[in-house]
Design a protein around this motif. Structure first.
Motif, PDB file in Angstrom:
ATOM      1  N   ASP A   1       0.753  -1.471   0.001  1.00  4.87           N
ATOM      2  CA  ASP A   1      -0.064   0.129  -0.162  1.00  4.87           C
ATOM      3  C   ASP A   1       0.764   1.384   0.005  1.00  4.87           C
ATOM      4  O   ASP A   1       0.392   2.155  -0.391  1.00  4.87           O
ATOM      5  CB  ASP A   1      -1.061   0.034   1.060  1.00  4.87           C
ATOM      6  N   TRP A   2       2.066   1.314   0.786  1.00  2.00           N
ATOM      7  CA  TRP A   2       2.707   2.548   0.933  1.00  2.00           C
ATOM      8  C   TRP A   2       3.116   3.063  -0.533  1.00  2.00           C
ATOM      9  O   TRP A   2       3.449   4.182  -0.794  1.00  2.00           O
ATOM     10  CB  TRP A   2       4.128   2.081   1.673  1.00  2.00           C
ATOM     11  N   ALA A   3       3.105   2.220  -1.587  1.00  5.54           N
ATOM     12  CA  ALA A   3       3.910   2.491  -3.010  1.00  5.54           C
ATOM     13  C   ALA A   3       2.755   3.051  -3.959  1.00  5.54           C
ATOM     14  O   ALA A   3       3.061   3.551  -4.935  1.00  5.54           O
ATOM     15  CB  ALA A   3       4.355   1.409  -3.382  1.00  5.54           C
ATOM     16  N   LYS A   4       1.460   2.696  -3.416  1.00 10.50           N
ATOM     17  CA  LYS A   4       0.622   3.268  -4.514  1.00 10.50           C
ATOM     18  C   LYS A   4       0.519   4.631  -4.927  1.00 10.50           C
ATOM     19  O   LYS A   4       0.579   5.020  -5.988  1.00 10.50           O
ATOM     20  CB  LYS A   4      -0.994   2.679  -3.937  1.00 10.50           C
ATOM     21  N   ALA A   5       0.590   5.561  -3.836  1.00 10.98           N
ATOM     22  CA  ALA A   5       0.705   7.077  -4.398  1.00 10.98           C
ATOM     23  C   ALA A   5       1.834   7.405  -5.134  1.00 10.98           C
ATOM     24  O   ALA A   5       1.685   8.397  -5.808  1.00 10.98           O
ATOM     25  CB  ALA A   5       0.649   7.729  -2.932  1.00 10.98           C
ATOM     26  N   LEU A   6       2.779   6.563  -5.272  1.00  8.97           N
ATOM     27  CA  LEU A   6       3.917   6.640  -6.091  1.00  8.97           C
ATOM     28  C   LEU A   6       3.933   6.256  -7.274  1.00  8.97           C
ATOM     29  O   LEU A   6       4.741   6.442  -8.152  1.00  8.97           O
ATOM     30  CB  LEU A   6       5.334   6.438  -5.416  1.00  8.97           C
TER      31      LEU A   6
ATOM     32  N   LYS B   1       8.663   5.835   5.046  1.00  9.67           N
ATOM     33  CA  LYS B   1       9.600   7.196   4.603  1.00  9.67           C
ATOM     34  C   LYS B   1      10.648   6.797   3.926  1.00  9.67           C
ATOM     35  O   LYS B   1      11.147   7.523   2.906  1.00  9.67           O
ATOM     36  CB  LYS B   1       9.553   7.991   5.767  1.00  9.67           C
ATOM     37  N   VAL B   2      11.443   5.681   4.427  1.00  3.34           N
ATOM     38  CA  VAL B   2      12.633   5.383   3.749  1.00  3.34           C
ATOM     39  C   VAL B   2      12.196   4.756   2.253  1.00  3.34           C
ATOM     40  O   VAL B   2      13.047   4.807   1.395  1.00  3.34           O
ATOM     41  CB  VAL B   2      13.585   4.449   4.462  1.00  3.34           C
ATOM     42  N   ALA B   3      11.204   3.884   2.377  1.00  5.03           N
ATOM     43  CA  ALA B   3      10.866   3.134   1.181  1.00  5.03           C
ATOM     44  C   ALA B   3      10.452   4.149   0.150  1.00  5.03           C
ATOM     45  O   ALA B   3      10.885   4.103  -1.207  1.00  5.03           O
ATOM     46  CB  ALA B   3       9.539   2.119   1.423  1.00  5.03           C
ATOM     47  N   THR B   4       9.898   5.197   0.644  1.00  2.26           N
ATOM     48  CA  THR B   4       9.343   6.434  -0.157  1.00  2.26           C
ATOM     49  C   THR B   4      10.653   6.988  -0.991  1.00  2.26           C
ATOM     50  O   THR B   4      10.691   7.251  -2.055  1.00  2.26           O
ATOM     51  CB  THR B   4       8.438   7.344   0.489  1.00  2.26           C
ATOM     52  N   ALA B   5      11.513   7.275  -0.150  1.00  2.00           N
ATOM     53  CA  ALA B   5      12.705   7.912  -0.685  1.00  2.00           C
ATOM     54  C   ALA B   5      13.549   7.059  -1.589  1.00  2.00           C
ATOM     55  O   ALA B   5      14.068   7.732  -2.514  1.00  2.00           O
ATOM     56  CB  ALA B   5      13.712   8.228   0.614  1.00  2.00           C
ATOM     57  N   VAL B   6      13.625   6.030  -1.203  1.00  2.00           N
ATOM     58  CA  VAL B   6      14.151   4.971  -2.155  1.00  2.00           C
ATOM     59  C   VAL B   6      13.590   5.078  -3.504  1.00  2.00           C
ATOM     60  O   VAL B   6      14.139   5.162  -4.600  1.00  2.00           O
ATOM     61  CB  VAL B   6      14.410   3.495  -1.738  1.00  2.00           C
ATOM     62  N   ALA B   7      12.328   4.693  -3.277  1.00  2.00           N
ATOM     63  CA  ALA B   7      11.352   4.818  -4.715  1.00  2.00           C
ATOM     64  C   ALA B   7      11.628   6.101  -5.499  1.00  2.00           C
ATOM     65  O   ALA B   7      11.871   6.052  -6.655  1.00  2.00           O
ATOM     66  CB  ALA B   7      10.155   4.332  -4.362  1.00  2.00           C
TER      67      ALA B   7
ATOM     68  N   THR C   1      12.253  17.967  -9.094  1.00  2.00           N
ATOM     69  CA  THR C   1      12.320  16.597  -9.260  1.00  2.00           C
ATOM     70  C   THR C   1      11.636  15.853  -8.312  1.00  2.00           C
ATOM     71  O   THR C   1      10.757  14.993  -8.433  1.00  2.00           O
ATOM     72  CB  THR C   1      13.981  16.110  -9.179  1.00  2.00           C
ATOM     73  N   ALA C   2      12.169  16.355  -7.084  1.00  2.00           N
ATOM     74  CA  ALA C   2      11.519  15.531  -5.730  1.00  2.00           C
ATOM     75  C   ALA C   2      10.052  15.810  -5.868  1.00  2.00           C
ATOM     76  O   ALA C   2       9.203  14.830  -5.357  1.00  2.00           O
ATOM     77  CB  ALA C   2      12.093  16.136  -4.532  1.00  2.00           C
ATOM     78  N   ALA C   3       9.405  17.129  -6.214  1.00  2.00           N
ATOM     79  CA  ALA C   3       8.168  17.391  -5.885  1.00  2.00           C
ATOM     80  C   ALA C   3       7.379  16.575  -6.798  1.00  2.00           C
ATOM     81  O   ALA C   3       6.339  16.154  -6.935  1.00  2.00           O
ATOM     82  CB  ALA C   3       7.970  18.919  -6.212  1.00  2.00           C
ATOM     83  N   ALA C   4       8.016  16.682  -8.338  1.00  2.00           N
ATOM     84  CA  ALA C   4       7.251  15.826  -9.329  1.00  2.00           C
ATOM     85  C   ALA C   4       7.303  14.489  -9.058  1.00  2.00           C
ATOM     86  O   ALA C   4       6.001  13.786  -9.492  1.00  2.00           O
ATOM     87  CB  ALA C   4       8.121  16.005 -10.639  1.00  2.00           C
ATOM     88  N   MET C   5       7.896  13.790  -8.175  1.00  2.00           N
ATOM     89  CA  MET C   5       7.929  12.280  -7.732  1.00  2.00           C
ATOM     90  C   MET C   5       7.031  12.200  -6.587  1.00  2.00           C
ATOM     91  O   MET C   5       6.882  11.004  -6.183  1.00  2.00           O
ATOM     92  CB  MET C   5       9.360  11.980  -7.567  1.00  2.00           C
TER      93      MET C   5
END
Ligand code: SF4
Ligand code: SF4
Length: 697
Positions: free
Chosen positions: A409-414, A447-453, A686-690
């Motif tokens: 689920d953490w990855a869906k928004a990304l 948050k770390v998984a989000t940063a890696v992705a 870049t970060a915002a776009a991601m």
């Protein structure tokens, strides 16, 4: 000159020699008999690699030289011993017949100079060793009577050797006087001694030397200096690579007995380890359990197992000869719960400091895990807080009561895709990101998984995750001792990865990394495995991941105890000591704008790193005894003045965040995964776009 003096002396010498050979043979046979009690263990592969390890660690004494003073003293005594042993063999041969002698030793002037120099150096080393024990008293050293007795014997050997040489020169029996700097010097001092008296004194010194050598040989098998003979084979038969793989229990479903619950259930190599311990205490010096006042000292563990082997060995050998096994022995205290306390075994974080530090390659961690296996799989005896962990791992494939269906689920928004998605659409991927339980469910580590992705997306890497098809890698179960559960989880992941034809796995967890890289091959899972610090370092170095050189990281790095905005890197044990990976995270931190100048090292860094306290399943156990290990490490971090501890493992992050709260250091110190700092340094658009805004806050 005949030192034995006449026929009677000659016969006494031969009798003493024969008695020594018989006694040494009997005592050696006893030791070999004890080793044969151990279970089989194939340590005969890779002879060249093994010889190389012996060359580096025995001939060059690399590990010992990590401590300059103690290492140099040991090096001198070691080489002195070899040189002097050759001289002693020469003396023994000379005692048998004056015509006998070793080539390049007997009467050789070059050898004579070397012998004199080493005899003097060994004497000085003995004096330094006594000074260290009596005056400096490093806490890791035991001042046992045995240690002083052995030092006294060595000193007596050197003194008697040099005096024998001096009196031989004075008596005119030596042809190498000019080449004996110390013996010759002493002979000058004894210029007033008559030739007859010098001849007698030479014989006395010769006898003292020879009888000391023979006594030493008889005493050795029961002394702590047994390592003199055991260390070389123990080093040769070291654990095969990879360091991070625990031994597999083959055909686990068919087994009726698990792990080690009795001394004779260790392998023969496990028992040889016990002979090799020098009681030097290097294993204790940086053991996080011991240093945080837990009931575990790796040195004591090895010593207690050795005492148990020597206490039980004779009866076990006799029982085995009679066709019985150790179970038949009466009045035998249990190994676990008797000789070794349960709490001792549960205190270990499997950080591998002890194995890395041990100069004779003793393997503490596999022993501890083998005994845990026995407790868990045979006795069902383990800390209560582990029960829900096992239950949840079985039911949900994660250690918590979290639904498996929510794993991705953490990855869906990304917009991160799963392997099922990309397989359906026929897309190619560069890497499979194995997220792990912490990254999938734990709010801090999501948050770390989000940063890696985010970083992967910014670099244009094609990747996917397994989502609900991913299971825990199994490391906590295996290191707690539940091999059965570990094998179930590992096999499930391997089947899934193989089903999708995955070749490259990326992880942001030191434990996932170690297990998938080093242990999955035992079950048919062979992949190229990358830790995120390694992969991100590659992406930055190749220019695929561009950082914003103008970013202001001051607010992200925070302000440390000394007002320092710097960052210090904590090496996870499972990356540094288990996998020799220490430079990539530093390269990444150095690439950050401004962090390069502010990266400060803790005293214990890289392979000498100090554990966070979370390995070996300890993250899931109470830490009710002693200090918090994470607190000890945070104190070390604080000494640098850095406000940010950078990490590369979710277990370290969790342990440190708990430690910071316990210490009341919120606001003064923070923990960031390296990937979070990298994402903070991406160009803002870049970060915002991601969609990574907030990933680092
Ligand atoms: S692995 Fe670490 S915690 Fe366990 S005994 Fe060794 S040094 Fe201590
Ligand atoms: S186990 Fe190794 S490091 Fe520890 S006391 Fe024995 S020899 Fe020294």
């Amino acid at each position: 000159m005949t030192p034995t003096g006449g026929l009677v002396g000659h016969l006494i010498f031969i009798a003493a020699l024969l008695a020594t050979v018989i006694l040494v043979t009997v005592r050696t046979r006893r030791l070999v008999g004890f080793l044969r009690l151990g279970v089989s263990d194939n340590r005969f592969d890779d002879p060249l690699g093994r010889l190389k390890t012996v060359a580096i660690n025995v001939l060059l004494q690399r590990r010992l030289l990590n401590n300059r003073l103690a290492g140099t003293v040991h090096l001198l005594i070691f080489y002195g011993f070899i040189i002097i042993t050759l001289g002693t063999i020469q003396l023994i041969l000379g005692g048998l017949a004056t015509s006998l002698g070793l080539p390049l030793v007997g009467g050789d002037p070059v050898y004579q100079v070397v012998l004199d120099v080493f005899a003097a150096l060994v004497l000085v080393s003995c004096a330094v060793a006594v000074y260290r024990r009596v005056v400096m008293r490093p806490p890791r050293l035991d001042n046992s009577g045995d240690a002083f007795f052995i030092l006294g014997l060595i000193a007596l050997l050197m003194v008697s050797l040099l005096l024998a040489e001096a009196f031989a020169i004075r008596a005119g029996g030596s042809t190498t006087a000019a080449a004996s700097p110390i013996g010759g010097g002493l002979a000058l001092l004894f210029g007033g001694v008559s030739i007859a008296a010098a001849t007698t004194l030479y014989a006395v010194c010769w006898w003292v030397h020879i009888l000391t050598v023979l006594g030493f040989a008889i005493y050795l098998p029961s002394s702590k200096h047994l390592h003199l003979v055991a260390a070389v084979p123990n080093t040769y038969f070291r654990q095969s690579e990879p360091k991070g793989a625990l031994p597999k229990i083959e055909n686990i479903e068919e087994q009726e007995h698990f792990g080690v619950g009795k001394i004779e259930e260790f392998s023969w190599k496990g028992l040889l380890d016990l002979y090799s311990c020098t009681q030097c205490g290097r294993c204790d010096r940086n053991c996080p359990a011991l240093l945080s006042d837990k009931p575990l000292s790796p040195k004591e563990l090895i010593q207690n197992l050795k005492y148990e082997l020597f206490d039980q060995g004779d009866a076990l050998v006799a029982a085995r000869k009679a066709g019985a096994d150790g179970h038949a022995l009466p009045d035998r205290a249990p190994l676990i719960g008797g000789v070794i306390a349960d709490e001792t075994l549960w205190a270990c974080t499997t950080c591998r400091w002890c194995v890395e530090a041990c100069p004779v390659m003793i393997e503490h961690v596999p022993k501890i895990v083998e005994m845990r296996r026995n407790l868990v799989l045979e006795e069902s005896r383990f800390p209560q807080e582990v029960i829900p962990v096992f239950n949840n791992l079985e039911k949900n494939a994660n250690p918590w009561p979290m639904k498996r269906s929510q794993r991705g689920d953490w990855a869906k928004a990304l917009g991160v895709k799963t392997m099922a998605d990309v397989t359906k659409s026929g897309e190619e991927i560069d890497v499979l990101y194995f997220v792990g339980c912490m990254g999938s469910y734990d709010s801090r580590n999501k948050k770390v998984a989000t940063a890696v992705a985010t970083a992967l997306q910014a670099a244009g890497v094609r990747f996917a995750i397994l989502g609900k098809e991913e299971a825990c890698n199994g490391d906590p179960a295996r290191r707690i001792g539940n091999e059965y559960l570990y094998q179930t989880l590992a096999q499930e992941n391997i089947d899934t990865l193989n089903k999708y034809g995955v070749t490259t796995v990326l992880t942001a967890c030191a434990h996932c990394f170690n297990t998938i890289k080093n242990e999955y091959p035992q079950f048919g899972g062979d992949y190229q495995v990358l830790h995120h610090t390694q992969y991100l370092a590659e992406l930055v170095a190749s220019g695929r991941l561009k950082l914003n050189g103008n970013a202001d990281l001051t607010t992200i790095l925070g302000t440390g105890a000394g007002g320092n905005t710097g960052v210090t890197y904590h090496d996870p044990c499972y990356m540094a000591r288990y996998n020799d990976s220490t430079e990539e995270p530093r390269a990444l931190l150095q690439s950050l704008p401004m962090a390069g100048g502010a990266l400060v090292e803790m005293e214990r860094n890289k392979r000498q790193s100090f554990c966070c306290g979370g390995g070996g399943g300890r993250a899931f156990m109470e830490e009710s005894q002693g200090k918090r290990i994470s607190g000890v490490r945070l104190d070390q971090a604080r000494e640098t003045g850095a406000g940010t501890v950078a990490a590369g493992c979710p277990f370290c992050i969790t342990m440190f965040e708990d430690g910071i709260k316990t210490k009341g250091w919120d606001g003064a110190m923070q923990v960031k995964d390296v990937s979070e700092l990298i994402v903070a340094a991406l160009p803002k658009d870049t970060a915002a776009a991601m969609g990574a805004e907030g990933a680092t806050t």
